[in-house]
Design a protein around this motif. Structure first.
Motif, PDB file in Angstrom:
ATOM      1  N   ARG B  26       9.141  29.372 -71.761  1.00  0.00           N
ATOM      2  CA  ARG B  26       7.967  29.350 -71.997  1.00  0.00           C
ATOM      3  C   ARG B  26       7.698  28.049 -73.143  1.00  0.00           C
ATOM      4  NH1 ARG B  26       3.315  33.538 -70.005  1.00  0.00           N
ATOM      5  NH2 ARG B  26       4.408  33.865 -68.005  1.00  0.00           N
ATOM      6  N   ARG B  27       7.090  27.029 -72.967  1.00  0.00           N
ATOM      7  CA  ARG B  27       6.897  26.239 -74.448  1.00  0.00           C
ATOM      8  C   ARG B  27       6.046  27.093 -75.103  1.00  0.00           C
ATOM      9  NH1 ARG B  27       3.607  22.723 -76.044  1.00  0.00           N
ATOM     10  NH2 ARG B  27       1.424  23.569 -75.009  1.00  0.00           N
ATOM     11  N   GLU B  28       5.220  27.630 -74.824  1.00  0.00           N
ATOM     12  CA  GLU B  28       4.784  28.577 -75.837  1.00  0.00           C
ATOM     13  C   GLU B  28       5.693  29.211 -76.849  1.00  0.00           C
ATOM     14  OE1 GLU B  28       2.380  31.378 -73.131  1.00  0.00           O
ATOM     15  OE2 GLU B  28       0.973  29.733 -73.174  1.00  0.00           O
ATOM     16  N   THR B  29       6.542  30.458 -76.132  1.00  0.00           N
ATOM     17  CA  THR B  29       7.303  30.838 -76.894  1.00  0.00           C
ATOM     18  C   THR B  29       8.008  29.310 -77.543  1.00  0.00           C
ATOM     19  OG1 THR B  29       7.765  32.156 -74.561  1.00  0.00           O
ATOM     20  CG2 THR B  29       9.750  31.992 -76.718  1.00  0.00           C
TER      21      THR B  29
END
Lengths: 232, 66
Positions: B26-29
């Protein structure tokens, strides 16, 4: 017939042939798709052949069946009896839970929003009826709460949340583990309080507490780890 | 832990979303990786290093290395 007319006629024939060919191909594709879909529904498939959502559904169904068996055995062992009422009611509750999980897996926002609103209304109505009539509406409140949690969790999930990476899996697992530990401590505390007659708990109170505490604490821990970035 | 992921990503002209897609997270990661708040698995560190044409040592600086 002039040359231009002959060319036009040929072009028409070619266009018609192309169209027929495309229609045939489409029909064949549609039929094969339908065949595949029918095969998917009616023919037994191996667990490894199922997609992610289907696997989740099968696992949920299996867990629900195990839960029902445990409840029935517990009722039998404690002398409450495992009659048809208990088995029938367990089956109805399980079917409702599985229907909710199936609705959640459709991923359709409208379905999930409707489910969330109905769940919330059940909780509010349950409390209102309990306050005004004095009767027990705890089952309605608990059912509404479960419905709200399942549907709202799916509704709030952004599209890219479908990707499960190592961080999201780690956070989900640790969130559940922390929730399990907290619940265990609460149960120990409740047991000793009850043992020393400090508080008198009913079965509904304890099971209702667990139904609410476990998902809510899991969500809180997961949110906390997600904001923090990691579980350490 | 500090990381140089952001510098290397900018050098490669990649967005966080593109890097996330390239390594399958994910982008958050990627956001937390760049901030040094997420300790990735060896596999993810290797994948990120490969996409950014760098080594793991170049990307991740641990406190005891400083």
């Amino acid at each position: 017939m002039t040359n231009e007319e002959i060319t036009e006629e040929k072009r028409d024939k070619t266009d018609k042939a192309d169209k027929m060919d495309k229609t045939d191909k489409k029909d064949k594709t549609d039929k094969s798709d339908k065949k595949e879909k029918t095969a998917g529904i009616f023919e037994p498939r191996r667990f490894s052949d199922l997609d992610k959502n289907e696997r989740r559904y099968v696992i949920s169904a299996a867990f629900s069946a195990v839960a029902a068996i445990i409840v029935i055995i517990a009722a039998y062992v404690t002398g409450a009896g495992a009659g048809f009422n208990l088995i029938g009611l367990s089956a109805v509750i399980l079917v409702i839970i599985l229907a909710l999980i199936a609705a959640k897996m459709t991923g359709k926002k409208a379905v999930l929003l409707a489910g969330s609103i109905i769940g919330l209304l059940m909780v509010i109505t349950g409390f209102a009826l309990m306050a005004t009539s004095g009767n027990d509406f705890s089952m309605m409140i608990t059912g509404g709460f479960i419905m709200f949690i399942i549907c709202f969790a799916g509704y709030r999930k952004p599209a890219d949340r479908e990707i499960q990476d190592e961080r999201s899996l780690k956070i989900a697992t640790w969130g559940m583990a922390y929730s399990w530990y907290l619940t265990y401590l609460v149960i120990i505390l409740a047991f000793w309080l009850s043992y020393f007659k400090a508080v008198t708990f009913t079965v509904e109170m304890i099971t209702g507490l667990l139904i609410i505490l476990m998902p809510v604490s899991t969500i809180i821990f997961q949110r906390y780890f997600a904001t923090k970035g990691d579980v350490y | 832990m500090e990381t140089k992921i952001r510098d290397y990503r900018v050098m490669k002209n990649l967005t966080q979303a593109e890097l996330a897609e390239a390594v399958g997270v994910r982008r958050e990661t990627v956001v937390f990786l760049e901030k040094g708040k997420y300790n990735p698995s060896l596999k993810l560190a290797h994948d990120v290093a490969k996409v950014l044409d760098a080594t793991i040592d170049e990307l991740f600086i641990f406190d005891d290395d400083e």
